[in-house]
Design a protein around this motif. Structure first.
Motif, PDB file in Angstrom:
ATOM      1  N   ALA A  89       0.826  -1.204   0.000  1.00 13.10           N
ATOM      2  CA  ALA A  89       0.000   0.000   0.000  1.00 13.10           C
ATOM      3  C   ALA A  89       0.864   1.260   0.000  1.00 13.10           C
ATOM      4  N   GLY A  90       1.931   1.233   0.792  1.00  9.33           N
ATOM      5  CA  GLY A  90       2.796   2.406   0.892  1.00  9.33           C
ATOM      6  C   GLY A  90       3.492   2.710  -0.427  1.00  9.33           C
ATOM      7  N   LEU A  91       4.028   1.661  -1.065  1.00  9.34           N
ATOM      8  CA  LEU A  91       4.680   1.863  -2.360  1.00  9.34           C
ATOM      9  C   LEU A  91       3.645   2.307  -3.388  1.00  9.34           C
ATOM     10  N   GLY A  92       2.431   1.722  -3.287  1.00  7.26           N
ATOM     11  CA  GLY A  92       1.364   2.115  -4.209  1.00  7.26           C
ATOM     12  C   GLY A  92       1.001   3.579  -4.046  1.00  7.26           C
ATOM     13  N   ARG A  93       0.985   4.036  -2.803  1.00  6.27           N
ATOM     14  CA  ARG A  93       0.609   5.434  -2.546  1.00  6.27           C
ATOM     15  C   ARG A  93       1.680   6.406  -3.021  1.00  6.27           C
ATOM     16  N   THR A  94       2.921   5.926  -3.170  1.00  4.59           N
ATOM     17  CA  THR A  94       3.961   6.825  -3.687  1.00  4.59           C
ATOM     18  C   THR A  94       4.205   6.588  -5.174  1.00  4.59           C
ATOM     19  N   SER A  95       3.424   5.687  -5.758  1.00  8.84           N
ATOM     20  CA  SER A  95       3.635   5.359  -7.169  1.00  8.84           C
ATOM     21  C   SER A  95       3.280   6.545  -8.062  1.00  8.84           C
ATOM     22  N   ARG A  96       3.991   6.621  -9.180  1.00  2.00           N
ATOM     23  CA  ARG A  96       3.699   7.693 -10.129  1.00  2.00           C
ATOM     24  C   ARG A  96       2.536   7.320 -11.040  1.00  2.00           C
ATOM     25  N   SER A  97       2.214   6.016 -11.056  1.00  3.55           N
ATOM     26  CA  SER A  97       1.087   5.585 -11.882  1.00  3.55           C
ATOM     27  C   SER A  97      -0.222   5.983 -11.207  1.00  3.55           C
ATOM     28  N   ASN A  98      -1.059   6.672 -11.955  1.00  3.75           N
ATOM     29  CA  ASN A  98      -2.304   7.180 -11.404  1.00  3.75           C
ATOM     30  C   ASN A  98      -3.206   6.063 -10.932  1.00  3.75           C
ATOM     31  N   PHE A  99      -3.269   5.003 -11.722  1.00  5.93           N
ATOM     32  CA  PHE A  99      -4.167   3.893 -11.427  1.00  5.93           C
ATOM     33  C   PHE A  99      -3.775   3.216 -10.118  1.00  5.93           C
ATOM     34  N   ILE A 100      -2.488   2.856 -10.012  1.00  7.24           N
ATOM     35  CA  ILE A 100      -2.003   2.177  -8.811  1.00  7.24           C
ATOM     36  C   ILE A 100      -2.194   3.071  -7.592  1.00  7.24           C
ATOM     37  N   ASN A 101      -1.878   4.332  -7.786  1.00  6.71           N
ATOM     38  CA  ASN A 101      -2.000   5.282  -6.688  1.00  6.71           C
ATOM     39  C   ASN A 101      -3.438   5.364  -6.187  1.00  6.71           C
ATOM     40  N   TYR A 107      -7.975   1.740  -0.925  1.00  6.68           N
ATOM     41  CA  TYR A 107      -7.823   0.756   0.151  1.00  6.68           C
ATOM     42  C   TYR A 107      -7.641   1.457   1.490  1.00  6.68           C
ATOM     43  N   VAL A 108      -6.714   2.391   1.508  1.00 10.27           N
ATOM     44  CA  VAL A 108      -6.409   3.090   2.758  1.00 10.27           C
ATOM     45  C   VAL A 108      -7.626   3.855   3.269  1.00 10.27           C
ATOM     46  N   GLU A 109      -8.265   4.600   2.377  1.00 10.52           N
ATOM     47  CA  GLU A 109      -9.389   5.441   2.805  1.00 10.52           C
ATOM     48  C   GLU A 109     -10.552   4.591   3.315  1.00 10.52           C
ATOM     49  N   VAL A 110     -10.893   3.535   2.569  1.00  7.29           N
ATOM     50  CA  VAL A 110     -12.036   2.709   2.953  1.00  7.29           C
ATOM     51  C   VAL A 110     -11.780   2.037   4.294  1.00  7.29           C
ATOM     52  N   ILE A 111     -10.607   1.437   4.428  1.00  6.03           N
ATOM     53  CA  ILE A 111     -10.325   0.683   5.642  1.00  6.03           C
ATOM     54  C   ILE A 111     -10.233   1.600   6.856  1.00  6.03           C
ATOM     55  N   ARG A 112      -9.639   2.767   6.641  1.00  6.37           N
ATOM     56  CA  ARG A 112      -9.498   3.665   7.783  1.00  6.37           C
ATOM     57  C   ARG A 112     -10.831   4.274   8.203  1.00  6.37           C
ATOM     58  N   TYR A 150      -3.019   1.310   7.908  1.00  4.53           N
ATOM     59  CA  TYR A 150      -2.316   2.289   8.746  1.00  4.53           C
ATOM     60  C   TYR A 150      -0.810   2.235   8.512  1.00  4.53           C
ATOM     61  N   ILE A 151      -0.283   1.017   8.438  1.00  4.63           N
ATOM     62  CA  ILE A 151       1.162   0.883   8.239  1.00  4.63           C
ATOM     63  C   ILE A 151       1.548   1.394   6.851  1.00  4.63           C
ATOM     64  N   GLY A 152       0.657   1.189   5.887  1.00  4.93           N
ATOM     65  CA  GLY A 152       0.906   1.725   4.541  1.00  4.93           C
ATOM     66  C   GLY A 152       1.098   3.235   4.574  1.00  4.93           C
ATOM     67  N   GLU A 153       0.258   3.901   5.369  1.00  9.32           N
ATOM     68  CA  GLU A 153       0.399   5.350   5.482  1.00  9.32           C
ATOM     69  C   GLU A 153       1.720   5.719   6.141  1.00  9.32           C
ATOM     70  N   THR A 154       2.127   4.911   7.120  1.00 10.95           N
ATOM     71  CA  THR A 154       3.413   5.161   7.776  1.00 10.95           C
ATOM     72  C   THR A 154       4.555   5.014   6.775  1.00 10.95           C
ATOM     73  N   PHE A 155       4.490   3.952   5.971  1.00 10.79           N
ATOM     74  CA  PHE A 155       5.537   3.735   4.967  1.00 10.79           C
ATOM     75  C   PHE A 155       5.561   4.887   3.961  1.00 10.79           C
ATOM     76  N   ARG A 156       4.373   5.290   3.522  1.00 15.05           N
ATOM     77  CA  ARG A 156       4.306   6.384   2.557  1.00 15.05           C
ATOM     78  C   ARG A 156       4.964   7.647   3.133  1.00 15.05           C
ATOM     79  N   ALA A 157       4.599   7.950   4.362  1.00 18.55           N
ATOM     80  CA  ALA A 157       5.172   9.138   4.996  1.00 18.55           C
ATOM     81  C   ALA A 157       6.693   8.996   5.086  1.00 18.55           C
ATOM     82  N   GLY A 158       7.156   7.780   5.415  1.00 18.11           N
ATOM     83  CA  GLY A 158       8.598   7.559   5.541  1.00 18.11           C
ATOM     84  C   GLY A 158       9.316   7.783   4.224  1.00 18.11           C
ATOM     85  N   ILE A 159       8.765   7.211   3.167  1.00 18.68           N
ATOM     86  CA  ILE A 159       9.416   7.350   1.858  1.00 18.68           C
ATOM     87  C   ILE A 159       9.398   8.809   1.423  1.00 18.68           C
ATOM     88  N   GLN A 160       8.250   9.471   1.647  1.00 17.42           N
ATOM     89  CA  GLN A 160       8.146  10.854   1.176  1.00 17.42           C
ATOM     90  C   GLN A 160       8.928  11.831   2.043  1.00 17.42           C
TER      91      GLN A 160
END
Ligand SMILES: Nc1ncnc2c1ncn2[C@@H]1O[C@H](COP(=O)(O)OP(=O)(O)OP(=O)(O)O)[C@@H](O)[C@H]1O
Ligand SMILES: [Mg+2]
Lengths: 397, 256
Positions: A89-101, A107-112, A150-160
């Motif tokens: 999820a984290g890599l997907g959220r930082t992906s440049r591909s619009n679809f994957i992103n 996923y993140v929004e619905v689950i949260r 939640y962890i996906g968001e943490t990873f995204r924040a870490g990468i960014q």
């Protein structure tokens, strides 16, 4: 020539565990005091009541002990899946591909947006119209899907949080996108996300008490069973609360040391034995992915009979001992640190070449999730653990 | 010097960097607006101009950290295209030094320098280490090999960054305001390294307002404004007789 004025010159304080420059802030001090008071208070209370009122407290402790094992099993197995989901999820959220992103964001929004308890109910009761999942599978699925977000968001924040200039400098040297990710971005991101991920683990440990609604005999459920049978509500729930508190406090201290160790390392300060222990704990968690298949195999082969459990335990103990010895003698450089590019430990040791790291990595086939999995196999299959381990405390359905 | 001279005369007709009608837009901003520039082998070209005039963008197009909207760039005869592999190969030949150093904080000075040769060129560690030590001597901080970036001063960090770029044995070095993030007392140590480099015949494209350096090292000075090259002159001509009004105004500002 120069006259020493006693008391004027600041003596460099001996390297003490708590002697950090942030330690001067009173808030930090009172936090430390609170931790000790809580831990010692809980320990004293538990041992005192067991000692002076073994009936019913000793009884309760033995009864909920099984539940604690189940709680750990559920948490560790779920955490493993949550980490994998979170990474995707984290890599997907930082992906440049619009679809994957968009997909990852959805996923993140619905689950949260859905409470975990509701998710658990939905998976166990509503989803059963299409697929019937057992309570354990439902619990693991619910917890990992929820925490994956939640962890996906943490990873995204870490990468960014890694400055753009890092990627540019790497690309300017001629590294490919993948090489830059592997050598430059991810090692830095891991160091940033480790403490928050540790906190997610603690949060999950606590949230796992929700799975007791799915008739899983975790700690809370066991306490409830005991209480409803003996009407010792106060005693049962007090003890459960204290055990949760104790476990949570201990893990939060581990996370604290990880953070402190990194802060120290960044300033080139020495690391203490406690930091090394914290490093060892991370190793246990991170590198267990290597150990998993092996221990799962051993578990499958022998775990079915109670005495058979001894064999993997001995193997685990041996490997753990070899492994501990290996990292302890090498000035504290641990294989886990090498794998994730951390430098919690001394620079020389932690930066050995990959060819030297691989044998150490092989040594690090670690026991923790393996152990958990062995226990989890029968548990996931729906056979409660305490059937085998304890003789007297099985509740007949 | 003579070796370099002969090299230059030999390849005199092929500039090592050849920029033709380069355009780069960011939304409505036309950051680079039709720039053409040749840089010869062994030449030091200094680019000056007011803030926002497109100096950084021009430099970043040269190693394709920015993808241009129009025009062509040739590095040593090879055109920069969208081919990823080719870009990586050319990038290895073009060293870049950033204003903010951009050292890798989780690597020691030595590891920062060996990163390129080991990962990109697949060098043996011992060979890369030998080169790194040589380069650290060259930039004057051999004793800092095992220090992490946050244990170094700004000037030392920038010198490691220069060594890191040099480790790829580039044909051209790009410098984007390499001293403007430094405290005044550290500027000289970095400029000295750059002067040495220029003296050895390294081709350099430098965005900098350090006029002392420009005077000492630059063969040509490019004045840019609003994404365009306003004038190209020698350092002497620039200070004694700037042709354009805009150049005069800018010079009086930076020289006070
Ligand atoms: N990534 C970007 N996105 C949007 N606009 C940008 C970007 N990079 C640069 N620009 C714009 O392009 C123009 C040129 O910027 P550039 O950084 O090349 O100028 P510069 O001459 O290097 O200025 P300075 O001396 O301040 O560094 C500016 O107007 C700037 O705002
Ligand atoms: Mg700029």
């Amino acid at each position: 020539m120069s006259s020493q004025t006693p008391g004027v010159e600041a003596q460099p304080a001996p390297p003490h565990l708590w002697q950090d420059d942030s330690a001067a802030i009173p808030r930090e001090q009172s936090l430390k005091a609170a931790w000790w008071i809580a831990v010692i208070g809980a320990l004293i209370f538990i041992s005192a009541v067991i000692l002076f009122r073994p009936d019913p407290y000793l009884d309760i402790v033995r009864f909920i002990g099984d539940g604690l094992v189940v709680t750990f099993q559920i948490t560790i197995v779920s955490m493993l899946f949550a980490l994998i989901l979170g990474l995707v999820a984290g890599l997907g959220r930082t992906s440049r591909s619009n679809f994957i992103n968009t997909l990852a964001s959805l996923y993140v929004e619905v689950i949260r947006g859905i409470p975990l308890l509701v998710q658990l109910f939905w998976i166990y009761y509503a989803l059963s119209r299409f697929v019937r999942l057992g309570p354990n599978a439902s619990a693991v699925l619910g917890l990992s899907v929820c925490y994956g977000a939640y962890i996906g968001e943490t990873f995204r924040a870490g990468i960014q949080s890694i400055p753009k200039g890092q990627m540019e400098a790497a690309r300017a040297l001629g590294l490919t996108q993948g090489q830059a990710m592997r050598h430059i971005i991810i090692p830095q991101a891991v160091r940033i996300v480790l403490p928050p991920v540790g906190n997610e683990f603690i949060a999950m440990l606590k949230d796992s008490s929700l799975v007791s609604v799915l008739a899983i005999s975790d700690m809370l459920r066991r306490a409830r069973e005991y209480a409803s049978r003996t009407f010792a509500y106060f005693e049962s729930y007090t003890l459960v609360a204290l055990v949760y508190l104790l476990v949570t406090l201990i893990f939060s201290r581990v996370v604290y040391y990880i953070e402190l160790g990194m802060a120290r390392q960044n300033k080139g300060q020495p690391v203490t034995v406690m930091h090394r222990l914290a490093a060892g704990v991370i190793d246990f968690v991170i590198l267990d992915i290597i150990g998993l298949p092996i221990f799962a195999l051993i578990g499958l082969l022998v775990a079915d009979s109670p005495t058979g459990l001894l064999i993997p335990l001995v193997v685990i103990g041996l490997i753990a001992a070899i492994y501990l010895l290996a990292f302890w003698t090498r000035s504290g450089a641990t294989p886990g640190m090498l794998a994730v590019g951390l430098r919690l430990t001394t620079p020389e040791g932690a930066h050995a070449s990959l060819s030297r790291a691989i044998p150490r990595l092989l040594l690090a086939m670690l026991p923790l999730p393996g152990l958990a999995l062995i226990g989890a196999i029968p548990a996931l299959g729906g056979r409660p653990l305490h059937d085998r381990w304890t003789h007297t405390y099985v509740i007949q359905a | 010097m003579s070796v370099i001279d002969s090299l230059q005369t030999h390849n005199a007709e092929t500039p090592i960097v050849k920029i033709r009608d380069l355009h780069k837009r960011f939304g409505r901003t036309h950051a680079v607006h039709g720039v053409s520039l040749d840089v010869q082998r062994g030449e030091v070209v200094v680019i000056i101009g007011p803030s926002g005039s497109g100096k950084s963008t021009l430099l970043r197009c040269v190693n394709r950290l920015e993808v241009p909207n129009g025009g062509t760039i040739h590095i040593d005869g090879q055109e920069l295209t969208n081919n990823e592999q080719q870009i990586n190969r050319i990038r290895a030949d073009v060293g870049m030094v950033f204003q903010q150093f951009n050292l890798f904080p989780h690597k020691t000075a030595l590891e920062n320098i060996t990163m390129g040769p080991i990962v990109v060129k697949g060098w043996e560690q011992t060979r890369a280490h030998a080169l790194a030590h040589e380069l650290l001597v060259k930039v004057g901080i051999p004793e800092k090999a095992d220090s992490y970036p946050d244990q170094l001063s700004g000037g030392q960090q920038q010198r490691v960054a220069i060594a890191r770029a040099l480790a790829m044995q580039p044909k051209v070095m790009l410098f984007d305001e390499p001293t403007s993030a430094l405290d005044p007392e550290m500027i000289k140590e970095v400029l000295d390294v750059m002067l040495d480099l220029a003296g050895e015949g390294m081709t350099m494209l430098v965005v900098s307002h350090e006029m002392g350096f420009a005077r000492a090292a630059a063969r040509r000075i490019v004045f840019m404004d609003e994404g365009q090259i306003v004038e190209i002159t020698t350092p002497e001509a620039l200070f004694t007789a700037p042709k354009h009004e805009r150049t005069k105004r800018f010079l009086s500002q930076i020289l006070q």
